[in-house]
Design a protein around this motif. Structure first.
Motif, PDB file in Angstrom:
ATOM      1  N   ALA A 286       0.825  -1.260   0.019  1.00 25.75           N
ATOM      2  CA  ALA A 286       0.112   0.012   0.060  1.00 25.75           C
ATOM      3  C   ALA A 286       0.748   1.466  -0.043  1.00 25.75           C
ATOM      4  N   GLU A 287       0.452   2.225  -0.875  1.00 28.35           N
ATOM      5  CA  GLU A 287       1.023   3.460  -0.585  1.00 28.35           C
ATOM      6  C   GLU A 287       0.379   4.178   0.386  1.00 28.35           C
ATOM      7  N   ALA A 288       1.138   5.403   0.673  1.00 35.16           N
ATOM      8  CA  ALA A 288       0.649   6.022   2.178  1.00 35.16           C
ATOM      9  C   ALA A 288      -0.698   6.642   2.120  1.00 35.16           C
ATOM     10  N   ASN A 289      -0.868   7.514   1.009  1.00 37.16           N
ATOM     11  CA  ASN A 289      -2.100   8.292   0.840  1.00 37.16           C
ATOM     12  C   ASN A 289      -3.393   7.509   0.916  1.00 37.16           C
ATOM     13  N   VAL A 290      -3.419   6.388   0.226  1.00 38.89           N
ATOM     14  CA  VAL A 290      -4.448   5.463   0.345  1.00 38.89           C
ATOM     15  C   VAL A 290      -4.616   4.684   1.682  1.00 38.89           C
ATOM     16  N   HIS A 291      -3.420   4.211   2.284  1.00 34.62           N
ATOM     17  CA  HIS A 291      -3.364   3.478   3.271  1.00 34.62           C
ATOM     18  C   HIS A 291      -3.900   4.337   4.458  1.00 34.62           C
ATOM     19  N   HIS A 292      -3.817   5.591   4.423  1.00 39.56           N
ATOM     20  CA  HIS A 292      -4.495   6.497   5.481  1.00 39.56           C
ATOM     21  C   HIS A 292      -5.677   6.576   5.767  1.00 39.56           C
ATOM     22  N   ASP A 293      -6.420   6.112   4.539  1.00 41.69           N
ATOM     23  CA  ASP A 293      -7.906   6.267   4.620  1.00 41.69           C
ATOM     24  C   ASP A 293      -8.326   5.313   3.297  1.00 41.69           C
ATOM     25  N   PRO A 294      -8.212   3.940   3.561  1.00 40.78           N
ATOM     26  CA  PRO A 294      -8.739   3.140   2.484  1.00 40.78           C
ATOM     27  C   PRO A 294     -10.189   3.311   1.831  1.00 40.78           C
ATOM     28  N   GLU A 295     -11.076   3.446   3.035  1.00 46.01           N
ATOM     29  CA  GLU A 295     -12.506   3.583   2.732  1.00 46.01           C
ATOM     30  C   GLU A 295     -12.881   4.744   1.889  1.00 46.01           C
ATOM     31  N   ALA A 296     -12.132   5.897   2.282  1.00 40.70           N
ATOM     32  CA  ALA A 296     -12.253   7.199   1.649  1.00 40.70           C
ATOM     33  C   ALA A 296     -11.838   7.031   0.085  1.00 40.70           C
ATOM     34  N   ALA A 297     -10.779   6.378  -0.076  1.00 37.63           N
ATOM     35  CA  ALA A 297     -10.299   5.902  -1.513  1.00 37.63           C
ATOM     36  C   ALA A 297     -11.280   5.324  -2.136  1.00 37.63           C
ATOM     37  N   GLU A 298     -11.676   4.233  -1.509  1.00 38.06           N
ATOM     38  CA  GLU A 298     -12.582   3.522  -2.512  1.00 38.06           C
ATOM     39  C   GLU A 298     -13.805   3.943  -2.776  1.00 38.06           C
ATOM     40  N   GLU A 299     -14.324   4.967  -1.813  1.00 37.40           N
ATOM     41  CA  GLU A 299     -15.411   5.709  -2.268  1.00 37.40           C
ATOM     42  C   GLU A 299     -15.251   6.501  -3.275  1.00 37.40           C
ATOM     43  N   VAL A 300     -14.104   7.329  -3.532  1.00 34.33           N
ATOM     44  CA  VAL A 300     -13.523   8.215  -4.386  1.00 34.33           C
ATOM     45  C   VAL A 300     -13.501   7.598  -5.601  1.00 34.33           C
ATOM     46  N   PHE A 301     -12.693   6.530  -5.680  1.00 36.80           N
ATOM     47  CA  PHE A 301     -12.489   5.695  -7.247  1.00 36.80           C
ATOM     48  C   PHE A 301     -13.660   5.230  -7.515  1.00 36.80           C
ATOM     49  N   ALA A 302     -14.643   4.966  -6.845  1.00 34.22           N
ATOM     50  CA  ALA A 302     -16.206   4.424  -7.410  1.00 34.22           C
ATOM     51  C   ALA A 302     -17.053   5.295  -7.661  1.00 34.22           C
ATOM     52  N   ALA A 303     -16.868   6.661  -7.458  1.00 32.73           N
ATOM     53  CA  ALA A 303     -17.739   7.487  -7.578  1.00 32.73           C
ATOM     54  C   ALA A 303     -18.025   8.009  -9.134  1.00 32.73           C
ATOM     55  N   GLY A 304     -17.364   8.034  -9.842  1.00 29.96           N
ATOM     56  CA  GLY A 304     -17.406   8.274 -11.378  1.00 29.96           C
ATOM     57  C   GLY A 304     -16.851   9.479 -11.713  1.00 29.96           C
ATOM     58  N   PHE A 305     -15.651  10.021 -11.000  1.00 33.00           N
ATOM     59  CA  PHE A 305     -15.193  11.282 -11.442  1.00 33.00           C
ATOM     60  C   PHE A 305     -14.396  10.981 -12.770  1.00 33.00           C
ATOM     61  N   ALA A 306     -14.178  11.913 -13.599  1.00 34.68           N
ATOM     62  CA  ALA A 306     -12.904  12.054 -14.482  1.00 34.68           C
ATOM     63  C   ALA A 306     -11.757  12.207 -14.047  1.00 34.68           C
ATOM     64  N   LEU A 307     -11.135  10.846 -13.637  1.00 37.56           N
ATOM     65  CA  LEU A 307     -10.012  10.702 -12.697  1.00 37.56           C
ATOM     66  C   LEU A 307      -8.608  10.241 -13.552  1.00 37.56           C
ATOM     67  N   THR A 308      -7.496  11.039 -12.995  1.00 36.75           N
ATOM     68  CA  THR A 308      -6.278  10.733 -13.468  1.00 36.75           C
ATOM     69  C   THR A 308      -5.512  10.389 -12.107  1.00 36.75           C
ATOM     70  N   VAL A 309      -5.023   9.106 -12.073  1.00 39.60           N
ATOM     71  CA  VAL A 309      -4.180   8.627 -11.139  1.00 39.60           C
ATOM     72  C   VAL A 309      -2.644   8.743 -11.256  1.00 39.60           C
ATOM     73  N   VAL A 310      -1.944   9.398 -10.560  1.00 41.99           N
ATOM     74  CA  VAL A 310      -0.444   9.260 -10.568  1.00 41.99           C
ATOM     75  C   VAL A 310       0.144   8.674  -9.410  1.00 41.99           C
ATOM     76  N   PRO A 311       0.438   7.360  -9.767  1.00 42.52           N
ATOM     77  CA  PRO A 311       0.883   6.525  -8.399  1.00 42.52           C
ATOM     78  C   PRO A 311       2.277   6.611  -8.084  1.00 42.52           C
ATOM     79  N   LEU A 312       2.472   5.844  -6.888  1.00 41.94           N
ATOM     80  CA  LEU A 312       3.737   5.695  -6.525  1.00 41.94           C
ATOM     81  C   LEU A 312       4.953   5.381  -7.485  1.00 41.94           C
TER      82      LEU A 312
END
Length: 302
Positions: free
Chosen positions: A164-190
Motif C-alpha cells: 500500500a501507498e501512504a495516501n490510500v493506506h491512511h484512509d482506504p475507505e475514503a479512497a474506495e468511495e472516491v475511486f468508485a464515484a465516477g469522477f473523470a479521474l487521473t491517478v498518478v501513482p507511487l
C-alpha cells in the motif's frame, strides 16, 4: 506550447514538503487560477496542514486564496501521521496574518465545484477523506468537477506497507468511495512518482537560481544530504502530480482501468487496476521526469 489551461484549481493537501512544491508550481504557472486549498490529515494534522498552506501562500504573496481546514481523522480507522515533526512548519514558520476559511474543507470543495461547475480541477495530495465527505454532501460532485488528479495508490509495491501507498493506506475507505464515484479521474501513482527525485545536479541548479536565501540554504542542505549513497533523498511525489495536471503530456504513458482498493487483510490499502462497471481512471505509467524538474526549477526560481 505547454497545455496550460485557464481552468480554476483547488488543492487538497496534507501539509508536507512535496505538497508545498506542488503548490508553488501551480501558483507560478501561467494561466492557473488557484481558487482554494483544503487541508487533510496525513503528513501532519489537518490544522497544521492548513497553517502550512496559509504560510506558504503568504510567502508567495497570495493573501486571498482561501485555506479551509478539513478532516482530522480517517473515516474508519485510527489516525496515523507520516511526518508529525512537521518539517515544512520548521522551514516556513507560522502564518503571520492569515486565518482559516470559515467553512470546513468538504463544504468549500462543494461550494467551489458549484461556483465553477464543469470547469474546476481538483488536485489531491493526501488521503481522500475530504473528497469522500464532499461526495456525501453533494453526490453529484463527479458531474460538477471537470477533472480530479490524485497523487496516490501503487500498482507495484507500496511505501507504507509491502502493498500500500501512504495516501490510500491512511484512509482506504475514503479512497474506495472516491475511486468508485465516477469522477473523470487521473491517478498518478507511487510507481511513477518515486522516480521524481531531487538529483544533486538539480539541487545545485536551485542553489544557483533560487532568489531567496532560505531557499538557497534549503537546497544546499538537500545537496549535502544527497552526497551519501544511503542518505535521505527528496522525492517530489506531489509536485509531479501537479505537473501532470498542468500538462498531460508530462505523462508519457498511461492506460485506462477502474481502480479498486483492498479494505481487508494484509493487503488493506492496496490499489489494483480491475474490471467492472465503475468509470475507468487514467492511470499514469511513466512521466518525463527531466521535463518536470525543469518546470519546477523555473517555478522555484521565479
Amino acid at each position: 506550447m505547454p497545455d496550460h489551461h485557464p481552468a480554476p484549481i483547488v488543492v487538497d493537501t496534507d501539509g508536507g514538503l512535496d505538497d508545498a512544491l506542488a503548490i508553488v508550481l501551480l501558483a507560478r504557472s501561467p494561466g492557473v487560477e488557484l481558487v482554494g486549498i483544503s487541508s487533510v490529515h496525513g503528513n501532519v494534522t489537518s490544522g497544521e496542514a492548513a497553517a502550512n498552506s496559509a504560510r506558504l501562500l503568504e510567502v508567495l504573496g497570495d493573501h486571498t486564496t482561501p485555506v479551509a481546514v478539513g478532516a482530522s481523522a480517517p473515516l474508519a480507522q485510527p489516525l496515523h501521521l507520516s511526518h508529525p515533526n512537521d518539517l515544512l512548519r520548521r522551514a516556513l514558520g507560522r502564518p503571520r496574518r492569515r486565518t482559516p476559511a470559515p467553512s470546513p474543507a468538504a463544504e468549500q470543495i462543494v461550494a467551489l465545484a458549484k461556483e465553477h461547475a464543469g470547469a474546476l480541477d481538483l488536485l489531491t495530495l493526501g488521503p481522500l477523506t475530504n473528497i469522500a465527505n464532499a461526495l456525501r454532501l453533494a453526490p453529484d460532485l463527479p458531474r460538477l468537477l471537470r477533472r480530479v488528479v490524485v497523487m496516490g495508490g501503487s500498482f507495484d509495491g507500496g511505501n507504507i506497507t509491502e502493498h500500500a501507498e501512504a495516501n490510500v493506506h491512511h484512509d482506504p475507505e475514503a479512497a474506495e468511495e472516491v475511486f468508485a464515484a465516477g469522477f473523470a479521474l487521473t491517478v498518478v501513482p507511487l510507481d511513477v512518482t518515486r522516480n521524481a527525485i531531487a538529483t544533486r545536479s538539480w539541487l545545485r541548479a536551485l542553489v544557483s537560481a533560487a532568489p531567496r536565501l532560505k531557499m538557497k540554504a534549503a537546497a544546499a542542505l538537500g545537496l549535502l544530504a544527497a552526497r551519501g549513497k544511503k542518505g535521505p533523498r527528496l522525492r517530489m511525489h506531489d509536485a509531479l502530480a501537479a505537473a501532470v495536471l498542468l500538462d498531460r503530456r508530462v505523462a508519457t504513458d498511461h492506460h485506462s482501468a477502474p481502480v479498486l482498493v483492498a479494505l481487508d487483510g494484509d493487503r488493506r490499502g492496496e490499489t489494483t487496476a480491475g474490471t467492472g462497471d465503475r468509470r475507468p481512471a487514467t492511470i499514469v505509467r511513466a512521466a518525463d521526469v527531466d521535463e518536470f524538474r525543469a518546470r519546477l526549477l523555473e517555478a522555484l526560481s521565479g
